[in-house]
Design an enzyme around this catalytic site. Structure first.
Site, short mmCIF file in Angstrom:
data_model
loop_
_atom_site.label_atom_id
_atom_site.label_comp_id
_atom_site.label_asym_id
_atom_site.label_seq_id
_atom_site.Cartn_x
_atom_site.Cartn_y
_atom_site.Cartn_z
N TYR A 128 0.91 -1.16 0.00
CA TYR A 128 0.00 0.00 0.00
C TYR A 128 0.94 1.20 0.00
O TYR A 128 0.86 2.06 0.84
CB TYR A 128 -0.81 -0.10 1.30
CG TYR A 128 -1.95 0.85 1.54
CD1 TYR A 128 -3.01 0.95 0.65
CD2 TYR A 128 -1.98 1.61 2.72
CE1 TYR A 128 -4.08 1.80 0.94
CE2 TYR A 128 -3.05 2.44 3.00
CZ TYR A 128 -4.10 2.53 2.11
OH TYR A 128 -5.16 3.35 2.40
N HIS A 133 -2.01 7.44 -3.27
CA HIS A 133 -3.17 6.55 -3.14
C HIS A 133 -3.63 6.46 -1.69
O HIS A 133 -4.82 6.58 -1.40
CB HIS A 133 -2.82 5.16 -3.67
CG HIS A 133 -3.89 4.13 -3.42
ND1 HIS A 133 -5.11 4.14 -4.05
CD2 HIS A 133 -3.92 3.05 -2.57
CE1 HIS A 133 -5.84 3.12 -3.63
NE2 HIS A 133 -5.14 2.44 -2.73
N GLU A 199 -7.17 -1.97 -9.63
CA GLU A 199 -6.09 -1.21 -9.00
C GLU A 199 -4.86 -1.42 -9.86
O GLU A 199 -4.44 -2.56 -10.10
CB GLU A 199 -5.85 -1.66 -7.55
CG GLU A 199 -6.95 -1.22 -6.61
CD GLU A 199 -6.59 -1.32 -5.12
OE1 GLU A 199 -5.66 -2.08 -4.78
OE2 GLU A 199 -7.25 -0.64 -4.31
N ASP A 233 -5.08 -5.54 -9.29
CA ASP A 233 -5.65 -6.01 -8.03
C ASP A 233 -7.13 -5.63 -7.98
O ASP A 233 -7.52 -4.64 -7.37
CB ASP A 233 -4.86 -5.36 -6.88
CG ASP A 233 -5.42 -5.72 -5.51
OD1 ASP A 233 -5.98 -6.81 -5.37
OD2 ASP A 233 -5.27 -4.89 -4.59
N LYS A 253 -11.30 -8.60 -2.30
CA LYS A 253 -10.10 -8.70 -3.14
C LYS A 253 -9.88 -10.10 -3.71
O LYS A 253 -9.38 -10.24 -4.82
CB LYS A 253 -8.85 -8.37 -2.29
CG LYS A 253 -8.83 -6.98 -1.72
CD LYS A 253 -8.33 -5.98 -2.74
CE LYS A 253 -8.05 -4.63 -2.12
NZ LYS A 253 -7.49 -3.70 -3.10
#
Lengths: 415, 415
Positions: A128, A133, A199, A233, A253
Site C-alpha cells: 500500500y 493513493h 487497481e 488487483d 479482493k
C-alpha cells in the site's frame, strides 16, 4: 547503454526489444506449456533452444527446466545462471552469424501462442506504498485532515492476499457477489458488487528464498528479486468497505487478481533506475537504502465497453512509489518471515499527484462523485459488466525501450 | 457408535484410538517421508501396507500416493476413496485374524519417528469466529460498550495469513523483531517483540477444490473438508498493534504458525457433533445451515518455562465457536474465490465465557494487567524466551475418544 542489434525486426514502440528478453510460459496447439522469451512480436521456445545445444556452455543448467509449466525451477537456478541465459539469448539474437537463424521453427508468432501464469505463487502479498493513493483513500474513507494513518510513513504497510485466485492476462473475471451494507440500512444484503474497481499495480517475483527466522538485510534484497509483472488487483469496494474492519481486505479482493504473462527481469530494468521520493521522517535503520531504488516505468490504464475501443483513464508511473521494493522486502522479512521462489509482492495502487494519474476508479471518480467519459460517449464511475480493463507499462530512455506488454481482462456479469 | 476392538493395545486416555485413524506424514532414519496413521503409541506405515496389497480392493488407488511427502495427493483422491482407506485400516486393526499382524515392521513407535507438516498449504486463511474472543479484544483495544464491530454477527470475519511460515509441532519459533510504538513515544522503535502470545485455534484442511468463480453452497461445504488439526497462531501483540490499521495483521502474525501433525478426519469427528450457539440476528441465506454443525472438542493450553513441567493456562472447547466451518467455507467462496486441496482455514482464537477458557495470553492477562502463576512459581503476562507452549485437543463421549495429540513449540530468543 551499449547498443545491441537484433536480426528479428521490430518497431521502436515494441515492448519486447533486444534489451528486454522477458521470460514467460507459453503453449501452442502442439507444444505443452514451456519457457519462452518475447522478442518483437515473436516468442522463442527455450526448451527448443536448449535442445539444440545453445545453452550447453552454461553450467548447472538442466535442459528439462525449460520444459516445465512454471518458471519456478528456472528462477530457482539463481541469478548467476538466469543472467547467463538472458545474455546468451541476447547474443544469439544480435549476432548476424547466429546459428539460431537456422531454426525458424523455434519462433512462434506471439498472436498464435497461449500464455500462462508465469509462476506458481506460493504466497502473495499486497503493499500500500503509494503515498498519493493512501492519502486519497484516507481522505475519502476516514478524515481528510488526517488522511495518512500514523504508521504509514514508518512502515511499508501490507497484507496477505490470495494466491489461488491470481490469473493471467486474457482470463476473464466474474463480478463477485457478497455482503454489502447499503447506506442507512440496518442490515446488510447479499448482492452482486456494484462498485467493482481495478487497481493499477506492479508486482515483483521472488527469485531466492530465505530461511524462516532469518531476515533479508536491505542491502541484499535485490539478490532475492527476479523480476516484475503488471498487476491488476481487482477490488469490490462495497464488499471491502463492509468487511475490512478490523482484519483488512478479504472477499473484496480475493475473487481475482490478474498478472501480465511476461516477467521482466531486474537486469532489464537496471537502466531505468531513478531516485525515489524523499522519505520524512527518516525511516528505521533496517529500511535505509542507498542510491536510486525506484524505476521509471510509464503505466497506463484503459477501459473498453463491450465491442468498443480502449479509452485511457489513467497515466501513472512506478517511480512515484514512496516505499521501494527493497524496503518492502526488508520489511516483510524483518520478523523472520520466509519468502519462496515465485512469491508475488505487489506494490499497491500506483497513483500520482494529478487526477489523471490516479490508479483506481475509486480515486478517478472520487468515490463515485464524478464520471469519466469514454471514447464511445458512455460514462463510468466504476466498472460495468463486459468492460475490458487493460494495463500497459514500459520504460523508455534514449531510444531504449523495455516494456511489460499488458494485463487485460474482461468483467463478466455476476452469476 | 458400534464398538470396535483393536489388537494394538492402548489405554483409555489415548488420542489415537481405533475410532480415530488420523493421517500424517512421518519419516524414520531409514524411511523417507511418507503417509502413516496413528494407532495407540504406534505409527503404521501406509506405503508399506499398500505394498503388501492390503488396499488392492480399493479402486483408483495409486500405491505411490502413500510414498509422498505431503497428504495432498492422497486427500485429492476424494472422500469416497479416503473413507475406504480409513475403514479398511480400521478393519485390519480390529480383526483378530488380520494378516496385518504378520507385518510388525510396518509399525513404528511414535516416539521414534519424525513427523512433518502433513500438507502443502496453498493458501492459509485465519478466521475470527469466537464471539468471546472478538468481544474481549474489542473491549481491550476499542470500546468496551461496543466491543463487537457492526459486521461481526453478519460475517465470519477472516483474513489471509502466510502459508510459507506454517510449521509442524516440535519445531521451535524465534521471537520476532519489528516496529513497535511505545506508549507516549513520538516515533516507533525497532526491537524484539515484548508481547509474544499464542492463539489457541483449530484449522480445517480442504479436501476438494472449487473452480474460480464458483461458490461452494453451504450444504456442500462438508464435501470439501477433509479433516482438522490443532493450530497455534503465534502473535506479536506489540508489532500487530502498530501495523494492523487499516489492512489487518501482517508481521505480527507471519513469523510462524504451528500445526499438529495428525489430521483427524471429519468422519472421526462425526460422533461429536453438537449444536452451535444461536445466531442473532439471523444470518444471510447463503450462511444458513441445518443440524448440528459444531464439534465438542476439549482444548487445553500449557506453558512450561525452560526445563520446567507444563502448567495448564487455558481449558476451552471448539464447540464455543459462533461461526462454524460450513459457514466459514461458504462465506470464503461466496464471491467465487477458489480453494485448493491442502489449504488451511483456521478458526481464530477459541475462547469461552469463563476466564479459565480464554485462548490467548492477551485475554488471560487482560492486556498485561494481571499475571498467571505457573507450577514452578514463576509468572507470565506474555511468553518468555525458552517457554514451550503446548496445545492439546480431544473429543470424548461414552468411552469413545478421538484426539489430536498436540502442537508443541519452544520460543527461542530473538537473534
Amino acid at each position: 547503454m551499449r547498443k545491441l542489434n537484433c536480426w528479428i525486426a521490430y518497431d521502436e514502440q515494441c515492448d519486447f526489444s533486444i534489451y528486454n528478453i522477458p521470460f514467460g510460459i507459453f503453449s501452442t496447439k502442439s507444444k505443452s506449456p514451456r519457457v519462452g522469451i518475447a522478442i518483437g512480436d515473436k516468442v522463442l521456445d527455450l526448451a527448443g533452444v536448449a535442445k539444440q545445444g545453445f545453452f550447453d556452455s552454461i553450467k548447472k543448467l538442466d535442459k528439462k527446466t525449460f520444459s516445465q509449466a512454471t518458471l519456478n525451477n528456472f528462477i530457482a537456478l539463481g541469478k548467476p545462471t538466469t543472467k547467463k541465459v538472458r545474455t546468451t539469448i541476447q547474443k544469439l539474437l544480435s549476432s548476424k552469424s547466429s546459428k539460431l537463424q537456422d531454426f525458424p521453427k523455434l519462433f512462434h508468432k506471439m498472436s498464435s501462442v497461449k500464455m500462462h501464469l508465469p509462476v506458481h505463487v506460493g504466497d502473495y502479498t499486497d503493499f500500500y506504498s503509494s503515498i498519493e493513493h493512501a492519502t486519497n483513500v484516507g481522505m475519502m474513507f476516514r478524515d481528510p485532515e488526517n488522511a495518512l494513518l500514523p504508521n504509514w510513513r514508518h512502515i511499508p504497510v501490507g497484507y496477505h492476499g490470495r494466491a489461488s485466485s491470481i490469473i493471467v492476462s486474457g482470463e476473464s473475471i466474474r463480478r463477485p457477489k457478497g455482503q454489502i451494507m447499503p447506506k442507512g440500512a440496518s442490515r446488510p444484503k447479499y448482492a452482486p458488487c456494484r462498485l467493482l474497481d481495478f487497481e493499477l499495480e506492479m508486482a515483483f517475483i521472488i527469485g531466492k528464498e530465505n530461511q524462516l527466522g532469518n531476515p533479508i538485510p536491505i542491502e541484499k534484497t535485490e539478490d532475492h528479486i527476479f523480476g516484475m509483472v503488471l498487476f491488476n488487483d481487482w477490488s469490490a469496494r462495497d464488499i471491502q468497505k463492509w468487511e475490512y474492519v478490523p482484519l483488512g481486505p478479504f472477499l473484496g479482493k480475493n475473487f481475482a487478481s490478474s498478472a501480465s504473462p511476461w516477467v521482466v527481469t531486474l537486469e532489464a530494468l537496471e537502466y531505468f533506475r531513478v531516485k525515489g521520493p524523499i522519505q520524512k521522517p527518516a525511516v528505521q535503520s533496517y529500511l535505509k537504502c542507498k542510491g536510486e531504488n525506484n524505476y521509471d516505468v510509464n503505466l497506463e490504464v484503459y477501459i473498453a465497453g463491450e465491442k468498443q475501443e480502449d479509452s485511457m483513464v489513467s497515466q501513472s508511473n512506478f517511480k512515484y512509489m514512496y516505499w521501494n521494493m527493497q524496503q518492502q522486502l526488508a520489511h516483510h522479512t524483518v520478523n523472520g518471515c520466509n519468502v519462496r521462489v515465485g512469491d508475488m509482492l505487489a506494490s499497491g495502487t500506483i497513483s500520482g499527484k494529478d487526477e489523471s494519474s490516479y490508479g483506481s476508479m475509486l480515486e478517478i471518480s472520487w468515490a463515485g462523485s464524478k464520471e469519466v467519459t469514454l471514447k464511445d460517449g458512455s460514462t463510468r464511475k466504476f466498472l460495468k459488466d463486459n468492460d475490458t480493463v487493460t494495463m500497459k507499462g514500459y520504460a523508455e530512455k534514449d531510444g531504449v525501450r523495455v516494456g511489460f506488454g499488458e494485463v487485460r481482462s474482461k468483467v463478466l456479469p455476476a452469476k
